[in-house]
Write an enzyme that holds these catalytic residues in place. Structure first.
Site, PDB file in Angstrom:
ATOM      1  N   HIS A 110      15.480 -20.931 -15.376  1.00  0.00           N
ATOM      2  CA  HIS A 110      16.285 -21.384 -14.501  1.00  0.00           C
ATOM      3  C   HIS A 110      16.082 -20.627 -13.013  1.00  0.00           C
ATOM      4  O   HIS A 110      15.873 -19.528 -12.749  1.00  0.00           O
ATOM      5  CB  HIS A 110      17.821 -20.807 -15.129  1.00  0.00           C
ATOM      6  CG  HIS A 110      18.176 -21.246 -16.208  1.00  0.00           C
ATOM      7  ND1 HIS A 110      18.189 -22.505 -16.692  1.00  0.00           N
ATOM      8  CD2 HIS A 110      18.214 -20.528 -17.486  1.00  0.00           C
ATOM      9  CE1 HIS A 110      18.258 -22.834 -18.029  1.00  0.00           C
ATOM     10  NE2 HIS A 110      18.407 -21.549 -18.417  1.00  0.00           N
ATOM     11  N   GLU A 127      22.487 -15.978 -17.119  1.00  0.00           N
ATOM     12  CA  GLU A 127      22.951 -15.953 -18.631  1.00  0.00           C
ATOM     13  C   GLU A 127      22.672 -14.837 -19.358  1.00  0.00           C
ATOM     14  O   GLU A 127      21.774 -13.770 -19.199  1.00  0.00           O
ATOM     15  CB  GLU A 127      22.592 -17.496 -19.268  1.00  0.00           C
ATOM     16  CG  GLU A 127      21.074 -17.408 -19.543  1.00  0.00           C
ATOM     17  CD  GLU A 127      20.768 -18.735 -19.992  1.00  0.00           C
ATOM     18  OE1 GLU A 127      21.462 -19.768 -20.241  1.00  0.00           O
ATOM     19  OE2 GLU A 127      19.526 -18.984 -20.336  1.00  0.00           O
ATOM     20  N   HIS A 185      11.978 -18.472 -20.793  1.00  0.00           N
ATOM     21  CA  HIS A 185      12.813 -18.119 -22.161  1.00  0.00           C
ATOM     22  C   HIS A 185      12.938 -19.351 -23.055  1.00  0.00           C
ATOM     23  O   HIS A 185      12.861 -20.465 -22.590  1.00  0.00           O
ATOM     24  CB  HIS A 185      14.110 -17.492 -22.001  1.00  0.00           C
ATOM     25  CG  HIS A 185      15.159 -18.417 -21.109  1.00  0.00           C
ATOM     26  ND1 HIS A 185      14.959 -18.529 -19.791  1.00  0.00           N
ATOM     27  CD2 HIS A 185      16.078 -19.128 -21.619  1.00  0.00           C
ATOM     28  CE1 HIS A 185      16.023 -19.477 -19.471  1.00  0.00           C
ATOM     29  NE2 HIS A 185      16.680 -19.947 -20.434  1.00  0.00           N
ATOM     30  N   ARG A 205      12.318 -27.198 -17.293  1.00  0.00           N
ATOM     31  CA  ARG A 205      11.523 -27.137 -18.504  1.00  0.00           C
ATOM     32  C   ARG A 205       9.986 -26.804 -18.222  1.00  0.00           C
ATOM     33  O   ARG A 205       9.239 -27.772 -17.380  1.00  0.00           O
ATOM     34  CB  ARG A 205      11.788 -28.530 -19.473  1.00  0.00           C
ATOM     35  CG  ARG A 205      12.959 -28.596 -19.893  1.00  0.00           C
ATOM     36  CD  ARG A 205      13.050 -29.778 -21.060  1.00  0.00           C
ATOM     37  NE  ARG A 205      14.113 -30.240 -21.241  1.00  0.00           N
ATOM     38  CZ  ARG A 205      14.774 -31.430 -20.706  1.00  0.00           C
ATOM     39  NH1 ARG A 205      14.064 -32.166 -19.755  1.00  0.00           N
ATOM     40  NH2 ARG A 205      15.874 -31.625 -20.813  1.00  0.00           N
TER      41      ARG A 205
END
Length: 329
Positions: A110, A127, A185, A205
């Protein structure tokens, strides 16, 4: 819409109707929390959200039927606290999810808030994950092997050997992972996760196992954006096991500029309070009990997520539970 004025607003813990999202890697495990799932493979339950791609509506109390965006517009400065808005978008700053990973998620990364190719009105995405349940041997991808550079990663992608560059970690219930923007991740098959994140839906992605999506076509990859935003020298990611024995104490799981997340054991009664700076979000990870405040009480069970307004003040947790508490730093 202007904030309403007039009679004093009685704050109370707000529960929302989850927005369920079908994902190619999802399953049906969120039913164990008592949720009514739509048909299909449900990977994400957006439990508390104020985003164009998913806005949750209140289930209980005076705000029942109103979206979190409507509550924000009408009473946000009172309920969310002095810090309770994204400076960039004006929206509620966090997004709370429960994730059911029946299959592996794509390998992804991200961006941060400052990436130049972010969509208009979108935030970056830092996150954290708290593992609610994990099948024996379940693994996640968490970061890259030491020494991987942009050039070596790009070459590995071109040669279809990206997995050689990634670190795999076995996980169990109670593990916690902090995932700042720039961390490569992927959740693996067999895990059930509570996710606290910035209010963003931007994912790049890197790899998706060459599998078709729900529409039968290969899902889009975002190689150039991914290579641009990866933190090759380290993102500041941290992980921990979270075994706790003493009730009535908080264990810090993640501290970032965007949220603080803590784990607590309840038993038998814990007196707490909100502050006028920030709302509090409670996620029940295990056990059952009760949430009480000046004007009422609510029964609690695993999977429950509540938004406690900043002006709620004193409240108490009773019973035998593990809870995850999030607020703005």
């Amino acid at each position: 819409m202007k904030e309403k004025v007039g009679r004093a607003l009685k704050a109370y813990p707000i529960q929302f109707q989850p927005e369920m999202k079908e994902r190619v890697w999802g399953g049906r495990a969120l039913e164990k929390f008592g949720f009514q799932l739509p048909e299909g493979v449900i990977g994400e339950g957006w439990m508390i959200g104020d985003h164009p791609n998913g806005t949750t509506k209140a289930l209980n109390g005076e705000f029942a039927g109103l979206g979190l965006d409507e509550i924000r517009e009408q009473h946000g400065s009172t309920l969310f606290g002095t810090k309770g808005f994204s400076a960039k978008t004006g929206r509620f700053p966090l997004l709370i999810k429960l994730l059911d990973c029946e299959d592996d998620l794509s390998v992804q990364v991200h961006p941060n808030d400052h990436y130049e190719h972010l969509a208009v009105g979108e935030l970056g995405k830092t996150e954290m994950w708290y593992i609610l349940d994990a099948k024996p041997g379940a693994k996640i991808i968490y970061g890259m092997k030491e020494g991987v550079t942009r050039d070596s990663l790009a070459q590995a992608i071109a040669e279809n050997r990206i997995m050689d560059c990634l670190e795999e970690v076995e996980v169990k219930a109670g593990d916690s992972f902090y995932i700042p923007a720039g961390t490569v991740h992927a959740l693996g098959a067999g895990v059930l996760v509570a996710e606290i994140q910035q209010n963003s839906d931007t994912t790049y992605r890197l790899y998706d196992y060459n599998r078709p999506g729900l529409d039968g076509k290969l899902r889009e990859l975002h190689i150039e954006d991914s290579l641009n935003v990866i933190a090759y020298e380290g993102s500041g990611s941290t992980r921990m096991t979270t075994d706790m024995k003493d009730a009535g104490t908080w264990l810090t799981l993640a501290e970032s500029p965007f949220f603080t997340v803590e784990k607590g054991l309840v038993g038998p009664k814990w007196e707490l309070s909100t502050t006028l700076e920030s709302f509090t979000i409670l996620v029940v990870a295990e056990g059952t009990g009760k949430l009480t405040w000046a004007d009422g009480d609510l029964a609690l069970k695993p999977g429950d997520c509540f938004l406690l307004p900043a002006n709620l003040g004193s409240y108490a947790l009773e019973g035998s539970m593990t809870v995850i508490r999030s607020y703005l730093p």
